[in-house]
Design a protein around this motif. Structure first.
Motif, mmCIF file in Angstrom:
data_model
loop_
_atom_site.group_PDB
_atom_site.id
_atom_site.type_symbol
_atom_site.label_atom_id
_atom_site.label_comp_id
_atom_site.label_asym_id
_atom_site.label_seq_id
_atom_site.Cartn_x
_atom_site.Cartn_y
_atom_site.Cartn_z
ATOM 1 N N PRO A 63 0.830 -1.204 0.000
ATOM 2 C CA PRO A 63 0.000 0.000 0.000
ATOM 3 C C PRO A 63 0.870 1.262 0.000
ATOM 4 O O PRO A 63 1.797 1.395 0.792
ATOM 5 N N LEU A 64 0.556 2.199 -0.876
ATOM 6 C CA LEU A 64 1.308 3.447 -0.979
ATOM 7 C C LEU A 64 0.361 4.637 -0.814
ATOM 8 O O LEU A 64 -0.849 4.508 -0.966
ATOM 9 N N GLY A 65 0.933 5.814 -0.560
ATOM 10 C CA GLY A 65 0.097 6.989 -0.346
ATOM 11 C C GLY A 65 -0.686 6.850 0.950
ATOM 12 O O GLY A 65 -0.150 6.483 1.988
ATOM 13 N N ASN A 66 -1.989 7.102 0.877
ATOM 14 C CA ASN A 66 -2.845 7.012 2.064
ATOM 15 C C ASN A 66 -3.501 5.648 2.211
ATOM 16 O O ASN A 66 -4.295 5.451 3.129
ATOM 17 N N THR A 67 -3.170 4.700 1.353
ATOM 18 C CA THR A 67 -3.836 3.395 1.456
ATOM 19 C C THR A 67 -3.373 2.538 2.633
ATOM 20 O O THR A 67 -4.146 1.676 3.071
ATOM 21 N N PRO A 68 -2.158 2.696 3.202
ATOM 22 C CA PRO A 68 -1.834 1.886 4.380
ATOM 23 C C PRO A 68 -2.847 2.069 5.509
ATOM 24 O O PRO A 68 -3.183 1.116 6.214
ATOM 25 N N ARG A 69 -3.328 3.294 5.686
ATOM 26 C CA ARG A 69 -4.336 3.555 6.718
ATOM 27 C C ARG A 69 -5.621 2.785 6.397
ATOM 28 O O ARG A 69 -6.198 2.119 7.251
ATOM 29 N N MET A 70 -6.075 2.873 5.148
ATOM 30 C CA MET A 70 -7.307 2.188 4.764
ATOM 31 C C MET A 70 -7.153 0.673 4.860
ATOM 32 O O MET A 70 -8.059 -0.027 5.320
ATOM 33 N N ILE A 71 -5.998 0.182 4.432
ATOM 34 C CA ILE A 71 -5.732 -1.258 4.505
ATOM 35 C C ILE A 71 -5.779 -1.736 5.953
ATOM 36 O O ILE A 71 -6.313 -2.808 6.268
ATOM 37 N N SER A 72 -5.255 -0.927 6.862
ATOM 38 C CA SER A 72 -5.288 -1.285 8.278
ATOM 39 C C SER A 72 -6.715 -1.329 8.793
ATOM 40 O O SER A 72 -7.108 -2.262 9.507
ATOM 41 N N TYR A 73 -7.523 -0.330 8.431
ATOM 42 C CA TYR A 73 -8.921 -0.317 8.851
ATOM 43 C C TYR A 73 -9.678 -1.537 8.331
ATOM 44 O O TYR A 73 -10.636 -2.004 8.955
ATOM 45 N N LEU A 74 -9.250 -2.048 7.188
ATOM 46 C CA LEU A 74 -9.916 -3.206 6.583
ATOM 47 C C LEU A 74 -9.409 -4.533 7.140
ATOM 48 O O LEU A 74 -9.813 -5.600 6.662
ATOM 49 N N GLY A 75 -8.511 -4.478 8.120
ATOM 50 C CA GLY A 75 -8.014 -5.701 8.753
ATOM 51 C C GLY A 75 -6.985 -6.438 7.941
ATOM 52 O O GLY A 75 -6.799 -7.652 8.110
ATOM 53 N N LEU A 76 -6.265 -5.728 7.069
ATOM 54 C CA LEU A 76 -5.332 -6.365 6.138
ATOM 55 C C LEU A 76 -3.872 -6.070 6.456
ATOM 56 O O LEU A 76 -2.991 -6.339 5.635
ATOM 57 N N ALA A 77 -3.588 -5.547 7.637
ATOM 58 C CA ALA A 77 -2.203 -5.173 7.970
ATOM 59 C C ALA A 77 -1.257 -6.361 7.866
ATOM 60 O O ALA A 77 -0.083 -6.204 7.509
ATOM 61 N N GLY A 78 -1.740 -7.561 8.156
ATOM 62 C CA GLY A 78 -0.894 -8.750 8.104
ATOM 63 C C GLY A 78 -0.539 -9.204 6.705
ATOM 64 O O GLY A 78 0.339 -10.056 6.535
ATOM 65 N N LYS A 79 -1.201 -8.638 5.684
ATOM 66 C CA LYS A 79 -0.906 -9.010 4.295
ATOM 67 C C LYS A 79 0.033 -8.021 3.613
ATOM 68 O O LYS A 79 0.378 -8.197 2.449
ATOM 69 N N VAL A 80 0.457 -6.997 4.344
ATOM 70 C CA VAL A 80 1.361 -5.992 3.779
ATOM 71 C C VAL A 80 2.775 -6.549 3.715
ATOM 72 O O VAL A 80 3.289 -7.070 4.713
ATOM 73 N N VAL A 81 3.425 -6.440 2.542
ATOM 74 C CA VAL A 81 4.780 -6.983 2.361
ATOM 75 C C VAL A 81 5.816 -5.904 2.088
ATOM 76 O O VAL A 81 7.010 -6.194 1.989
ATOM 77 N N GLY A 82 5.393 -4.664 1.974
ATOM 78 C CA GLY A 82 6.313 -3.562 1.773
ATOM 79 C C GLY A 82 5.605 -2.263 2.114
ATOM 80 O O GLY A 82 4.392 -2.140 1.896
ATOM 81 N N ILE A 83 6.338 -1.300 2.682
ATOM 82 C CA ILE A 83 5.727 -0.054 3.138
ATOM 83 C C ILE A 83 6.570 1.148 2.726
ATOM 84 O O ILE A 83 7.740 1.014 2.365
ATOM 85 N N GLY A 84 5.971 2.333 2.802
ATOM 86 C CA GLY A 84 6.710 3.569 2.629
ATOM 87 C C GLY A 84 7.421 3.936 3.919
ATOM 88 O O GLY A 84 7.074 3.442 5.004
ATOM 89 N N ASP A 85 8.415 4.795 3.825
ATOM 90 C CA ASP A 85 9.201 5.114 5.017
ATOM 91 C C ASP A 85 8.388 5.866 6.072
ATOM 92 O O ASP A 85 8.741 5.867 7.251
ATOM 93 N N CYS A 86 7.271 6.472 5.680
ATOM 94 C CA CYS A 86 6.444 7.196 6.648
ATOM 95 C C CYS A 86 5.607 6.266 7.516
ATOM 96 O O CYS A 86 4.960 6.725 8.468
ATOM 97 N N GLU A 87 5.589 4.975 7.198
ATOM 98 C CA GLU A 87 4.775 4.040 7.980
ATOM 99 C C GLU A 87 5.516 3.500 9.206
ATOM 100 O O GLU A 87 4.955 2.725 9.979
#
Length: 375
Positions: A63-87
């Motif tokens: 997830p890039l941009g503002n989608t990490p926040r949305m992905i977290s709200y959707l219960g998908l944080a455990g499926k994230v395999v790469g992040i931006g440095d602001c996360e």
């Protein structure tokens, strides 16, 4: 928007392709467990109106941009395999990332949106091998990422808080990632809170509403008293008498800088300050005490701190909690049946899975409180 293009991505992609053929090595064979499953795809339409082919089952997400926040709200944080440095969150004001800091601490950094400058790293994106990249970028950037990585990219809208376009973004992500039910639950929860807040406040006569200012606003960094929110979404859902109303013609919520003379002219009954700007206000008050003694909110002790609504784009859970906090202060009769701490716990548990997050904010000094800036 600054885009970091790295030619090494092409070399890496070529190396991967050559490795499949080198020394007569045959392509990996499908197993009964993967036959068909990996090959199944579906087509979705993203917020840019593009048709994007994605795997039928999405298990790995960048997830890039503002989608990490949305992905977290959707219960998908455990499926994230790469992040931006602001996360790599260090502050609880970036709530979605703070609660996932242990989960995400060792993930590869694949880009940056620091201080409004967008960059991404094609070779790192390829190495994470995500099923899909999701983002809140424009068409040119989305196409550039696809061209350099060969990976499917789904764009959603970086919409204003509490708007239909924000809901659409959640639904698109839910469809892409196979969690449409959760996406609908998030939309329903947000709307139920907003409906409750509006019902309690929209019929209160204007004469019974004190004038309000949201200052020390957070946008492109922290600001002192002269940084204010205009068309503030939190104020809108509780129908307050906002002194900044109609300051901008667009009606779009955001922060802006005003002259201190304007702050004096408004002379709001109550002033709410973002936590991040409180120390700047305190310092300015020590240097310019006469200015602050002219403001009735400071003379009467009606200055309050709230956690920032914004930290690397807008939060959702904190603004909702702030609306209940402010509503309870401004209209005690309308909120007489609301236990603020219990309501905050409900909201934080729904979005973050941490019902005690109110205490997390308080322990960091960023909680809700009446301020004594002379102390």
């Amino acid at each position: 928007m600054k885009i970091l293009k790295k030619t090494a991505a092409f070399l890496l992609a070529a190396a991967v392709a050559l490795s499949l053929c080198a020394c007569g090595q045959a392509p990996a064979k499908e197993t009964p467990e993967t036959t068909g499953k990996e090959m199944e795809t579906r087509t979705i339409t993203d917020a840019l109106g593009r048709e994007v082919t994605v795997p039928a089952a999405v298990e790995k997400i960048v997830p890039l941009g503002n989608t990490p926040r949305m992905i977290s709200y959707l219960g998908l944080a455990g499926k994230v395999v790469g992040i931006g440095d602001c996360e790599r969150a260090k502050s609880p004001l970036q709530a979605y990332a703070y609660v996932n800091r242990e989960l995400w601490k060792d993930l590869p950094i694949v880009g940056s949106d620091s201080m409004g400058e967008t960059s991404y790293y094609p070779e790192e994106l390829i190495q994470t091998a995500p099923d899909v990249i999701v983002c809140t970028y424009g068409l040119d950037t989305v196409q550039d990422i696809e061209r350099q990585t060969g990976l499917p990219v789904v764009a959603v809208t970086d919409a204003s808080l509490f708007t239909p376009k924000y809901e659409d973004s959640l639904r698109i992500l839910g469809e892409v990632c196979g969690v449409s039910e959760r996406a609908e639950a998030v939309v329903e929860f947000i709307n139920s809170c907003i409906s409750d807040l509006r019902t309690r406040t929209e019929n209160i006569p204007d004469d019974d509403k004190p004038s309000i200012l949201a200052a020390a606003a957070t946008f492109k960094g922290s600001h002192g008293i002269e940084g204010v929110y205009s068309n503030y979404a939190v104020f809108d859902v509780i129908s307050v008498n906002d002194v900044t109303r109609n300051m901008t013609d667009t009606g779009v919520a955001g922060g802006l800088l005003v002259d201190k003379e304007q702050i004096l002219a408004w002379d709001a009954d109550l002033i709410f300050l973002d936590y991040s700007g409180v120390e700047l206000v305190r310092q300015d008050m020590a240097e310019n005490p006469d200015f602050y003694t002219q403001l009735k909110a400071f003379r009467n002790g009606d200055v309050y701190q709230c956690p920032n609504s914004t930290w690397h784009w807008s939060n959702v859970e904190i603004p909702l909690v702030s609306a209940y906090y402010m509503g309870s202060l401004l209209y005690p009769e309308a909120f007489a049946d609301v236990d603020f701490e219990a309501k905050a716990s409900e909201i934080f548990e729904f979005f973050l899975g941490q019902p005690d997050y109110l205490n997390t904010l308080a322990e960091a000094g960023a909680g809700y409180m009446k301020l004594d800036l002379e102390g």
